[in-house]
Design an enzyme around this catalytic site. Structure first.
Site, short mmCIF file in Angstrom:
data_model
loop_
_atom_site.label_atom_id
_atom_site.label_comp_id
_atom_site.label_asym_id
_atom_site.label_seq_id
_atom_site.Cartn_x
_atom_site.Cartn_y
_atom_site.Cartn_z
N HIS A 36 44.50 40.38 38.60
CA HIS A 36 43.39 41.13 37.99
C HIS A 36 42.64 40.25 36.99
O HIS A 36 41.41 40.30 36.88
CB HIS A 36 43.92 42.38 37.27
CG HIS A 36 44.59 43.37 38.18
ND1 HIS A 36 45.92 43.67 38.09
CD2 HIS A 36 44.09 44.12 39.19
CE1 HIS A 36 46.23 44.57 39.00
NE2 HIS A 36 45.13 44.86 39.68
N GLY A 147 40.01 41.96 45.41
CA GLY A 147 40.85 40.85 45.81
C GLY A 147 41.02 40.76 47.32
O GLY A 147 41.09 41.77 48.02
N ASP A 150 44.11 42.43 49.47
CA ASP A 150 43.95 43.69 50.20
C ASP A 150 42.78 43.53 51.17
O ASP A 150 41.71 44.11 50.98
CB ASP A 150 43.70 44.84 49.21
CG ASP A 150 44.90 45.04 48.29
OD1 ASP A 150 45.97 45.40 48.77
OD2 ASP A 150 44.75 44.77 47.07
N SER A 185 51.07 41.07 42.72
CA SER A 185 50.86 42.49 43.02
C SER A 185 51.52 43.30 41.92
O SER A 185 52.57 42.89 41.39
CB SER A 185 51.51 42.83 44.37
OG SER A 185 51.71 44.23 44.50
N SER A 186 50.95 44.44 41.60
CA SER A 186 51.59 45.31 40.60
C SER A 186 52.97 45.73 41.09
O SER A 186 53.86 46.00 40.29
CB SER A 186 50.73 46.54 40.35
OG SER A 186 49.45 46.13 39.88
O1 PAF Z 1 43.28 48.00 45.07
C1 PAF Z 1 43.49 48.93 44.27
O2 PAF Z 1 44.04 48.73 43.18
C2 PAF Z 1 43.04 50.32 44.62
O3 PAF Z 1 43.18 50.57 45.97
C3 PAF Z 1 41.61 50.65 44.14
C4 PAF Z 1 40.57 49.77 44.81
C5 PAF Z 1 41.52 50.45 42.63
C6 PAF Z 1 41.27 52.10 44.45
O4 PAF Z 1 42.16 52.99 43.86
#
Ligand code: PAF
Length: 284
Positions: A36, A147, A150, A185-186
């Protein structure tokens, strides 16, 4: 710079109403990490005002998924945003986003949302696109950053923006990896040390596959599968080599850029990863 933490649309409009210049948005579900941070830094290079959204969207989780245990780290998220000079961290609650209750009208992802992640998580992308559409309306950015980790989500958001004429530019940001290769990734927070040893096999399979790109698509997919299959503790969901625009499988003879995408469970944790592979020559 201290980031302003806002929770309502009214606060957001009051804060952004008289700001000039380009607004960039980075949408997240919280539990911010260096992936992020990279999205924010890329946004900062261009945009005058940065809004990070922090909203754990129930619409994109199936009842048996990890919504209830998803990490919630708002204080740390705010600190990271302040370090990166984010103007606003917008963290609404569910009632603020879905003010009329569960939405009866939604954005449907269509066929591109039925394959890969969508095949394993039916309805997931309808939930993602519905909240992304809402957050675009609420934050009104000029540019939105997502990102490449995904990849299917990114493709679908691009299609939604094009197909439904959203006045926003979508910018893709490359995946950030740990030195081991593990994509940030979280959900990595769920992994213990043993899990991490297993999880690195995902990125290792992508690198091994990329190394045989010159041998063509069959060799690429076979190599990825061999590396994944060699780790018995990995619960492979899918590994697929697809056209990055249509998400259809590419077969022998395909040349050009293909997307190698995979998902697997490590313990209870579902991880995804992908890589673009340049296929120069055909095989049989
Ligand atoms: O990628 C994510 O964190 C989520 O899918 C998003 C784009 C914030 C939508 O909730």
């Amino acid at each position: 710079m201290t980031t302003r933490l806002l929770h309502t649309r009214a606060q957001l409009r009051a804060a952004l109403g008289n700001r000039s210049g380009e607004v960039g948005v980075v949408m997240t579900m919280g539990a911010l990490h260096d992936g992020h941070r990279e999205l924010i830094r890329v946004a900062r290079r261009r945009c005058d005002v940065i809004v990070v959204t922090d909203f754990l969207n129930p619409l994109q989780f199936a009842p048996d998924e990890d919504l209830s245990r998803y990490p919630r780290t708002l204080d740390a998220d705010l600190a990271l945003c302040s370090e990166e000079s984010v103007d606003v961290l917008f963290a609404p609650d569910v009632a603020e986003v879905y003010a009329s209750g569960e939405p009866q009208v939604r954005v449907l992802a269509g066929p591109l949302g039925d394959v890969l992640e969508g095949a394993s998580r039916p309805g997931h992308f309808d939930g993602v696109l519905t909240v992304v559409a809402k957050l675009l309306h609420i934050t009104r950015p000029d540019v939105a950053y997502f990102g490449q980790k995904d990849a299917q989500q990114l493709l679908l958001i691009r299609r939604m923006v094009d197909d439904l004429d959203f006045p926003v530019q979508v910018v893709a940001v490359p995946t950030v990896r740990e030195p081991s290769g593990l994509a940030l990734s979280s959900r990595n927070g769920y992994l213990d040390e043993d899990d991490r040893v297993v999880a690195v096999v995902l990125s290792r399979s992508l690198s091994a596959a990329a190394a045989v790109a010159a041998d063509g698509p069959v060799a690429v997919l076979t190599t990825a599968r061999e590396v994944l299959d060699a780790q018995p503790a990995l619960g492979l969901d899918y590994v697929a080599l697809v056209d990055p625009i249509t998400l259809r499988d590419v077969g022998p003879g395909f040349a050009g850029t293909a997307l190698l995408a995979l998902a697997a469970k490590v313990g209870r944790t579902r991880l995804i990863d992908n890589a673009e592979i340049e296929l120069g020559s055909a095989d049989g």
